[in-house]
Structure formats: structure tokens, C-alpha cells
Design an enzyme around this catalytic site. Sequence first.
Site, short mmCIF file in Angstrom:
data_model
loop_
_atom_site.label_atom_id
_atom_site.label_comp_id
_atom_site.label_asym_id
_atom_site.label_seq_id
_atom_site.Cartn_x
_atom_site.Cartn_y
_atom_site.Cartn_z
N THR A 150 5.24 -0.54 2.01
CA THR A 150 5.84 -1.30 0.91
C THR A 150 7.22 -0.76 0.55
OG1 THR A 150 3.66 -1.79 0.01
CG2 THR A 150 5.52 -2.01 -1.49
N GLY A 189 1.12 6.06 -2.09
CA GLY A 189 0.45 7.20 -2.70
C GLY A 189 0.59 8.45 -1.85
N GLU A 433 -2.87 -3.49 -1.07
CA GLU A 433 -3.53 -3.99 0.14
C GLU A 433 -3.46 -5.52 0.21
OE1 GLU A 433 -4.25 -2.15 2.65
OE2 GLU A 433 -3.55 -0.53 1.38
#
Length: 672
Positions: A150, A189, A433
Site C-alpha cells: 500500500t 505493519g 486486505e
Amino acid sequence: MFSTVKDDMSIESTLISKERKNAKFPVEELTNVWDGGKEETELRRKIVKLFEDDPVLKSPPICTMTREERFTKATRKSAYIYRNLIPNNGLHPGSREFEHFSRAMPIENNLLVHMIAFIPCIKSFGSQEQVAKWLPLALNLNIIGAYAQTELGHGSFLRGIETEATFDKKTQEFVINCPKVSSMKWWPGDMGLNANHALVMANLIIDGKEYGMHAFIVQIRDLSTHMPLPGVTVGDIGSKMGFEAIDNGFLYMKNVRIPRENLLNKNSEVKPDGTYVKKASDRLMYGSMVNLRVNLPKSQAIDVLAKACTIAIRYSAVRRQGLLNPGGAEVAVLDYTLQQHKLIPQLATVYATKFAGEGIIKKHQAFLQNMAKGNISDLAEIHALSASFKASVSEQCTEGVEVCRRACGGHGYSQASGLPFLLCKITPSCTYEGENTVLYLQTARYLVKCASKQAADLPESIAFLVQPIQDMKGSITSLDNLIICFKNSAALCVQGVSKKVNEMSNKGLAMHEVWNKSSVQLVKSAKMYVMQYIIGAFVSFVTEVKCSEPIKEILQDLCCLYGLHYINTHSGEFLKLGVLSAHHCTLAEETEIQLLEKLRPNAVGIVDAFDFTDSSMESCLGAYDGNVYERLFDMAKLSPLNKEKVHQESYRHLRPFLLEGRDILEGVKSKN
């Protein structure tokens, strides 16, 4: 500082004990059904106890810590778990014990993206040599990796990703660049502070020609000092709505060079002379990426709603408020039909999505076996189903947690209830996701393609879309008729939007305009398609499961309630499609209320069957013993603001005005 207030046996404990005695089914058996068998329940409890008894994993309540404390403690715990606890106790990926890993983990942990994204992608995209090199390092935490896909300006639209990997033949390196601010990686993350490597998804460029998105392993921090490497700007993106113990990060790369061998080359390779060699279909990459989406709903959504239901129903059973009978005693909030209407359908949602999700996991496992043999014929179906299921479940569970939070009144707003934490944890699942709207549209695109084919050319699970509408025989409240109702609705939705797409296309509209103008109906068709799957899968499970009659009856009632509650909430859609009449809708509403009354005595027992430990929920409202008020007071005493009887900093700002008030009041006293 505070006096101790404690009752030997609180009224609330007595009330919840009475609730458990009123349950009309064996709770332990339902726990076994939930886990998949008695042996699985025993194994799960063993793993959970192993984690909960470990002193290294102890920490203060979340609501008493700062974000930095939460992040630091989560990293300490996670490093210990992955490097010591897991290998020392045989909890290896693929083992039966590892299946219960998510239930055993501390409430807050990190390095999860390293484990469930970075490592699996090395396995999926890397050659045998690359897996042999990188996998042991990653498993041993010798390197910490993030999955960097992303971007600040691009999320679900993968073809729009701007990060570039340009091959330099002279040096045999790829040069990684983020050409614009919007190109920097954003949100991954573990990337902000912990990772020293990133699996970067970037657009491959050779001699000025673009070859699309590929996976590259990029070192971003020095292994000795942990300092960012030249050309790398990396850090934490700041506070978020949830996941405060995770270092979601940004990564901006300028002329970062990596060896040619760092392109994960199982499916494609760049030769030393710049020749691009495709070894397998691009669809294999997307097939591997489906894995996370298939397994995400249970741990990140369904289990979260199960915890919220446990908290809200236990609290509603001991919270007494108002009178049902004039002159009578106060009653438990759960005795009100409206409270039952809020909470018990959420219980039904947990069970429906849990068992439907297990069906998708089995489908995916079969697909992976076929994919290993080079057969990806089922990829489109499993992608469409998993995409819409992830979207639907994350939405239903997020809405359900908020319903549970509000149903707990004022105490539901307190962090001590555990519900705000659960809401913040589950809400992002609607986005990561795959953003849900995008996922629904991807499913709808597949369904519209299927609508133009013959039933014989479609997978068995899809063929109903092009077959004649079935007649319902008997009451809408039967499980068989619920299946027919939802299948008919899905078929009509898909057929209707397909007709609209064809009509606009035949009028000469460009296909991108057609899809945009049809997008509302496309999303509705995808939602109805996945709902018919969930209903059908839940009915199949209830029909086939081996259990006692009382458990079977509970599951049947929850199954019927799930379908009827959805019909009652979306009755306009069913009426518009002509699937149901006004009489059907009236009967559905009346039956739902009857089911609420029937399930009410079993509500506490049903949530007890989830078998969450108190420490795994960290909720003053949802503890097993029901001592709500004592726990709330004990938690308040732990607030950092209550360390001293006088908070000196705030008092310093208020003191001049308070002294002024003292003088005024004392002056009044002296006059009197």
C-alpha cells in the site's frame, strides 16, 4: 489511597450464576462444536493456558498505558513468543497446536505482519534458493520484514502502484524509487520501527519498458545499528483508530540499490542481460495473496464480535434497570425484548460466519493443492467468494460490535469495558486486505461474467445464478426456504444488473462508464450472493453436525434467526425483487421475536461456550464472575491520573481561581 470496597458474594455474581443454571443445553458440548471436537477444545485450552501462565507475557491493563508503553511491551512479548515460546513448545506453523495460536496470543502483539505476510510471501514468490536463504533468517527473527504494498496515494488499485524497480545492467542491481510523495509506502505493519527488511511490491522496469508489479526484498535498516540505510526514509505514521501497539509505517526510497537476486523469482526472472523470463501465470501471484483474505475474517472479525457479545450479554444479564411489572423489582436489561433484539442476532452472526468461514477455508485448501499442481481453474471462484466474504463479515462484525457497545449504555463507552478496544480493532478490517467496496465490485464482475454462461459451464456453487427461480413450499421460517429465498434473491440481483450492463453496453457506452453507472447495483448483487452462501453453509453445518438434540436445536434457532433478522433488516430489497410478499415479511418479523424469547434463557450459556478467559477479554463488564461494579472501581483506581491525591500539574493551573473562590466564601462566612 482508596478504601477497599468488596462484597463477599455480589448480587451480580448471584444473578449470573442463576443465568447459567437456567441454560437448557450442555455448554461444554457447544464449546466442543465450536472448536471442532472435544480434542480440539482440550488442545486449545492447553495452548491458551501455556500463554496465560507465562510470567514474561504479563503486563498492566491496556487502558492504563501510553501508546509507547503498549508498543514496547507488545514488541517484547512478540519477540519472546516467536523466538522462545513457539519453538520451545512445538507450536510450529502447520501443526494442530498452531491452529489455536490466535486465541492464545496476548491482546496486544506485533510482528504479526512479519509472520503472516512477509514470511508466506517469501514462500509463495521465492525460488527454492531464495526460500532457503531468507526463510530461516525470518523465522528466527534474524531479519524482521514488512509487506510493503500500500502507498500513500494507492491502496486497492494495484495497477496504480507507483514505486519503481529499474534494472541496471551495468551493476546487476535494481534501483528502487518512489518518484512522488504519493508513491511512498504507507500503512504496512511492523515497518515503522521494527523492520529492517521490506518485501516491496514495485513496478518492474527494464530498458524503459514496464512489466508490472513484482516482489522485491529490500533492506531498509542497518543490521548492526538499526539506522535507516542511505536513500531510505522510514518511520511510524502516528496514532490511529486502533492497533496502537503496531508500528504502521511509511517508507520513502530514493535510489536504493538491491542485488538482482532480491527479485523473488519463482514466477518470473530477470536475466543478467536484462531478458525478462516469465515462468508462470501472473494469476499465481494473486492466488497466493488470497490466502490472507481467506483466513483473516475469523481472527480479526468473528472472534472479535464473539468477545463483544460475551461482554454485552453477560453485562445485560446482571445490569438491573427499570420495571417490567409496576411495583415489582428492577429487572435485568436482557429481559427487555429490545435488548434481546440488539444482542441475540449478533450471536447468530458469530455462529453463521464462523461455520461459513470454515467452508471457505476448506475450499481454499483444496485450491492450494490444485495450484501446487499448476491447476488454477478455481481461482476466479475462490477469489470472488473470499473477497465478498471478507467484505461482508468485516462489515457485519464491525456493526455488531458497535451495537454491543451501545447496548451497554454509559459503561460501554469506558475503556474498562473492553468494547472500545474491540471496536477500534475490528473497524480497520473493512479496509485492509482489500477495501470492501472494491472487493464487492471484484466479486460482482465475476458474477456478471457467470450470468452470460450456461449452467453446465459454471462451478456447481454458481450455477443457480442462471437456473430457473425456485418456488418456496411452506413457511419462510423453514431453513430450506431460507436457502431458496436467498438464492432466488442473489440470482435476481445478478440477472438484473447483468441485463442493465448489457443494455448500456449495447447503446454504445464505454465499458468503464457502464461499470460506474451500475456500481450500486453491482455491490448489492455481490452482497446478496455472499449472503446466500453464508446462509447455505450455516444450514449445511447445522444439518450435518453430530451433536445432542438440545445443541442441534440451539444451532437451528440461531441459523433461522440469522436469516430472518437479515430479511427483516432488508425487507425492502426482498419485496422489490418479488421474492417475498408483505405476508412473508410480517411472519418473518413475528418469528424473529419468538426466537429471541426462546433463546433468551440460553444467552449467557451460548456466550460461555466461546470459552474466552477473563484475561483474553480484559473487560470489567464481561468477566465470568459478573462482578461488574467492583471491577470497574478497581480499574478506576489504576488510572495514572489517580496516582496522587492531588494532581499537581492541573492544580497549578486552577489554584489561583480556587484560592480566589476560597477567599470569597470565607468572606461570606465572616460577614455572617
